[in-house]
Design a protein around this motif. Sequence first.
Motif, PDB file in Angstrom:
ATOM      1  N   PHE A  81       0.197  14.626 -13.967  1.00 57.43           N
ATOM      2  CA  PHE A  81      -1.402  14.737 -14.635  1.00 57.43           C
ATOM      3  C   PHE A  81      -2.261  15.354 -13.661  1.00 57.43           C
ATOM      4  CE2 PHE A  81       1.269  11.070 -16.432  1.00 57.43           C
ATOM      5  CZ  PHE A  81       1.208  11.306 -17.771  1.00 57.43           C
ATOM      6  N   PRO A  82      -2.360  16.624 -13.163  1.00 55.71           N
ATOM      7  CA  PRO A  82      -2.961  17.047 -12.135  1.00 55.71           C
ATOM      8  C   PRO A  82      -4.464  17.315 -12.671  1.00 55.71           C
ATOM      9  CG  PRO A  82      -1.674  18.800 -13.213  1.00 55.71           C
ATOM     10  CD  PRO A  82      -1.016  17.621 -13.647  1.00 55.71           C
ATOM     11  N   THR A  83      -4.553  17.118 -13.975  1.00 53.56           N
ATOM     12  CA  THR A  83      -6.039  17.549 -14.460  1.00 53.56           C
ATOM     13  C   THR A  83      -6.645  16.245 -15.034  1.00 53.56           C
ATOM     14  OG1 THR A  83      -5.405  17.996 -16.630  1.00 53.56           O
ATOM     15  CG2 THR A  83      -5.702  19.867 -14.855  1.00 53.56           C
ATOM     16  N   ALA A  84      -6.107  14.926 -14.741  1.00 52.74           N
ATOM     17  CA  ALA A  84      -6.605  13.685 -15.158  1.00 52.74           C
ATOM     18  C   ALA A  84      -7.923  13.134 -14.749  1.00 52.74           C
ATOM     19  CB  ALA A  84      -5.432  12.698 -15.087  1.00 52.74           C
ATOM     20  N   ARG A  85      -8.732  12.837 -15.600  1.00 52.88           N
ATOM     21  CA  ARG A  85     -10.070  12.405 -14.995  1.00 52.88           C
ATOM     22  C   ARG A  85     -10.362  11.336 -15.899  1.00 52.88           C
ATOM     23  NH1 ARG A  85     -10.636  16.481 -18.237  1.00 52.88           N
ATOM     24  NH2 ARG A  85     -12.403  16.525 -19.685  1.00 52.88           N
ATOM     25  N   PHE A  86     -11.131  10.060 -15.333  1.00 48.95           N
ATOM     26  CA  PHE A  86     -11.535   8.941 -15.875  1.00 48.95           C
ATOM     27  C   PHE A  86     -13.025   9.037 -16.373  1.00 48.95           C
ATOM     28  CE2 PHE A  86      -7.722   8.372 -13.867  1.00 48.95           C
ATOM     29  CZ  PHE A  86      -6.991   7.407 -14.660  1.00 48.95           C
ATOM     30  N   GLU A  87     -13.300   8.601 -17.578  1.00 44.97           N
ATOM     31  CA  GLU A  87     -14.499   8.750 -18.133  1.00 44.97           C
ATOM     32  C   GLU A  87     -15.016   7.601 -18.914  1.00 44.97           C
ATOM     33  OE1 GLU A  87     -14.293  11.912 -20.534  1.00 44.97           O
ATOM     34  OE2 GLU A  87     -14.434  13.563 -19.019  1.00 44.97           O
ATOM     35  N   GLN A  88     -16.056   7.266 -19.278  1.00 44.19           N
ATOM     36  CA  GLN A  88     -16.490   6.086 -20.302  1.00 44.19           C
ATOM     37  C   GLN A  88     -16.117   4.677 -19.789  1.00 44.19           C
ATOM     38  OE1 GLN A  88     -15.543   7.172 -24.125  1.00 44.19           O
ATOM     39  NE2 GLN A  88     -16.507   9.036 -24.190  1.00 44.19           N
ATOM     40  N   LEU A  89     -16.124   4.680 -18.400  1.00 45.31           N
ATOM     41  CA  LEU A  89     -15.761   3.424 -17.652  1.00 45.31           C
ATOM     42  C   LEU A  89     -16.783   2.372 -17.752  1.00 45.31           C
ATOM     43  CD1 LEU A  89     -13.718   2.275 -15.360  1.00 45.31           C
ATOM     44  CD2 LEU A  89     -15.297   2.889 -13.707  1.00 45.31           C
TER      45      LEU A  89
ATOM     46  N   LYS B  16       0.840  -1.353  -0.042  1.00 46.90           N
ATOM     47  CA  LYS B  16       0.193  -0.121   0.146  1.00 46.90           C
ATOM     48  C   LYS B  16       0.862   1.202   0.048  1.00 46.90           C
ATOM     49  CE  LYS B  16      -4.459  -1.455   1.961  1.00 46.90           C
ATOM     50  NZ  LYS B  16      -5.232  -1.155   3.320  1.00 46.90           N
ATOM     51  N   ALA B  17       2.074   1.248   0.815  1.00 45.75           N
ATOM     52  CA  ALA B  17       2.582   2.488   1.064  1.00 45.75           C
ATOM     53  C   ALA B  17       3.403   2.873  -0.395  1.00 45.75           C
ATOM     54  CB  ALA B  17       3.688   2.387   2.096  1.00 45.75           C
ATOM     55  N   ALA B  18       4.013   1.786  -1.151  1.00 40.59           N
ATOM     56  CA  ALA B  18       4.698   2.036  -2.210  1.00 40.59           C
ATOM     57  C   ALA B  18       3.637   2.431  -3.346  1.00 40.59           C
ATOM     58  CB  ALA B  18       5.444   0.730  -2.770  1.00 40.59           C
ATOM     59  N   PHE B  19       2.578   1.936  -3.256  1.00 40.27           N
ATOM     60  CA  PHE B  19       1.427   2.094  -4.268  1.00 40.27           C
ATOM     61  C   PHE B  19       1.202   3.443  -4.325  1.00 40.27           C
ATOM     62  CE2 PHE B  19      -3.094   1.658  -5.780  1.00 40.27           C
ATOM     63  CZ  PHE B  19      -2.785   1.871  -7.113  1.00 40.27           C
ATOM     64  N   ARG B  20       0.775   4.045  -3.007  1.00 41.85           N
ATOM     65  CA  ARG B  20       0.233   5.465  -2.860  1.00 41.85           C
ATOM     66  C   ARG B  20       1.304   6.493  -3.191  1.00 41.85           C
ATOM     67  NH1 ARG B  20      -2.732   7.921   2.071  1.00 41.85           N
ATOM     68  NH2 ARG B  20      -2.525  10.105   1.525  1.00 41.85           N
ATOM     69  N   ALA B  21       2.759   6.119  -2.789  1.00 39.50           N
ATOM     70  CA  ALA B  21       3.796   7.044  -3.193  1.00 39.50           C
ATOM     71  C   ALA B  21       3.805   7.008  -4.734  1.00 39.50           C
ATOM     72  CB  ALA B  21       5.188   6.528  -2.540  1.00 39.50           C
ATOM     73  N   TYR B  22       3.692   5.833  -5.328  1.00 38.14           N
ATOM     74  CA  TYR B  22       3.879   5.698  -6.943  1.00 38.14           C
ATOM     75  C   TYR B  22       2.923   6.786  -7.478  1.00 38.14           C
ATOM     76  CZ  TYR B  22       3.622   4.208 -11.636  1.00 38.14           C
ATOM     77  OH  TYR B  22       3.631   3.945 -12.964  1.00 38.14           O
ATOM     78  N   THR B  23       1.543   6.296  -7.022  1.00 37.83           N
ATOM     79  CA  THR B  23       0.360   7.146  -7.855  1.00 37.83           C
ATOM     80  C   THR B  23       0.464   8.549  -7.376  1.00 37.83           C
ATOM     81  OG1 THR B  23      -0.909   4.770  -7.321  1.00 37.83           O
ATOM     82  CG2 THR B  23      -2.146   6.994  -7.783  1.00 37.83           C
TER      83      THR B  23
ATOM     84  N   TRP C 243      -6.766  14.759 -19.753  1.00 39.69           N
ATOM     85  CA  TRP C 243      -6.105  15.555 -19.096  1.00 39.69           C
ATOM     86  C   TRP C 243      -5.663  16.754 -20.099  1.00 39.69           C
ATOM     87  CZ3 TRP C 243      -4.400  11.389 -21.128  1.00 39.69           C
ATOM     88  CH2 TRP C 243      -3.298  11.207 -21.992  1.00 39.69           C
ATOM     89  N   LEU C 244      -5.217  17.877 -19.485  1.00 37.71           N
ATOM     90  CA  LEU C 244      -4.617  19.025 -19.974  1.00 37.71           C
ATOM     91  C   LEU C 244      -3.128  18.612 -20.184  1.00 37.71           C
ATOM     92  CD1 LEU C 244      -5.979  22.191 -18.682  1.00 37.71           C
ATOM     93  CD2 LEU C 244      -6.580  21.127 -20.912  1.00 37.71           C
ATOM     94  N   GLY C 245      -2.581  18.516 -21.457  1.00 34.87           N
ATOM     95  CA  GLY C 245      -1.145  18.319 -21.848  1.00 34.87           C
ATOM     96  C   GLY C 245      -0.313  19.503 -21.325  1.00 34.87           C
TER      97      GLY C 245
ATOM     98  N   SER D  94       2.961  10.301  -7.017  1.00 34.40           N
ATOM     99  CA  SER D  94       4.218  10.876  -7.901  1.00 34.40           C
ATOM    100  C   SER D  94       3.596  11.011  -9.218  1.00 34.40           C
ATOM    101  CB  SER D  94       5.339  10.017  -7.786  1.00 34.40           C
ATOM    102  OG  SER D  94       6.328  10.281  -8.831  1.00 34.40           O
ATOM    103  N   VAL D  95       3.276   9.802  -9.940  1.00 33.43           N
ATOM    104  CA  VAL D  95       2.497   9.804 -11.346  1.00 33.43           C
ATOM    105  C   VAL D  95       1.544  10.917 -11.673  1.00 33.43           C
ATOM    106  CG1 VAL D  95       1.400   8.563 -12.940  1.00 33.43           C
ATOM    107  CG2 VAL D  95       3.432   7.537 -11.950  1.00 33.43           C
ATOM    108  N   PHE D  96       0.658  10.926 -10.776  1.00 31.51           N
ATOM    109  CA  PHE D  96      -0.554  11.828 -11.043  1.00 31.51           C
ATOM    110  C   PHE D  96      -0.230  13.322 -10.521  1.00 31.51           C
ATOM    111  CE2 PHE D  96      -3.122   8.468 -11.383  1.00 31.51           C
ATOM    112  CZ  PHE D  96      -4.059   8.928 -12.112  1.00 31.51           C
ATOM    113  N   ALA D  97       0.963  13.668 -10.029  1.00 30.49           N
ATOM    114  CA  ALA D  97       1.372  15.045 -10.003  1.00 30.49           C
ATOM    115  C   ALA D  97       1.697  15.675 -11.364  1.00 30.49           C
ATOM    116  CB  ALA D  97       2.719  15.020  -9.097  1.00 30.49           C
TER     117      ALA D  97
END
Length: 182
Positions: A108-116, A94-101, A133-135, A103-106
């Motif tokens: 992609f600050p505007t990323a959102r998931f749609e059409q799931l 959990k700790a490693a997954f939280r840190a990785y996520t 997301w905004l590039g 870091s990656v989403f920093a």
Amino acid sequence: LTAWPAAAESPAAADFAFVMSKPFDLDMLLTAIAAALQRRQAFSPEEEQRAQVVRQYFAALSARDWDTLIRLCSDDVIYVLPGNDPLSATVAGKAAFRAYTGSVFAHFPTARFEQLSVYATPGGMAARYQARWLGADHVEQAQAGAVVFQFTGLQIQRIGIHLAADQLRRLRETSLYSAGED
């Protein structure tokens, strides 16, 4: 399945459930089969509960709610994004997954998931999504992807991300990674 170029725009018109070109990943094949079967049958009660967990997972990603994201996972969660790209990783716990996520989403600050779309598979659940997301150039980007989830009870135990190498490269190039931020 075909090794020939195939138009997948309307497989139903050719009386196919789906069209997949070789080579293919086994999890992607199972996801496509699950999607085709899902159109014919409803989830079992346990599958519906797991589907709700998958929906919560994507909602937590979109909201950057890392506490909720981590609560959905087992202590020994494994996250796998294969490849040699800087975004690729295998992360355990959990700790490693939280840190990785985080870091990656920093990047992609505007990323959102749609059409799931969520499907039951023999080993858990699979989801297809559209991310936006905004590039780095402030232009909206979009990327389709698939995730295969395995569960321990109602907790996510394994997360397998499926993106082709060219999709990963494009993802990195259109993120804030390409703007020189790390």
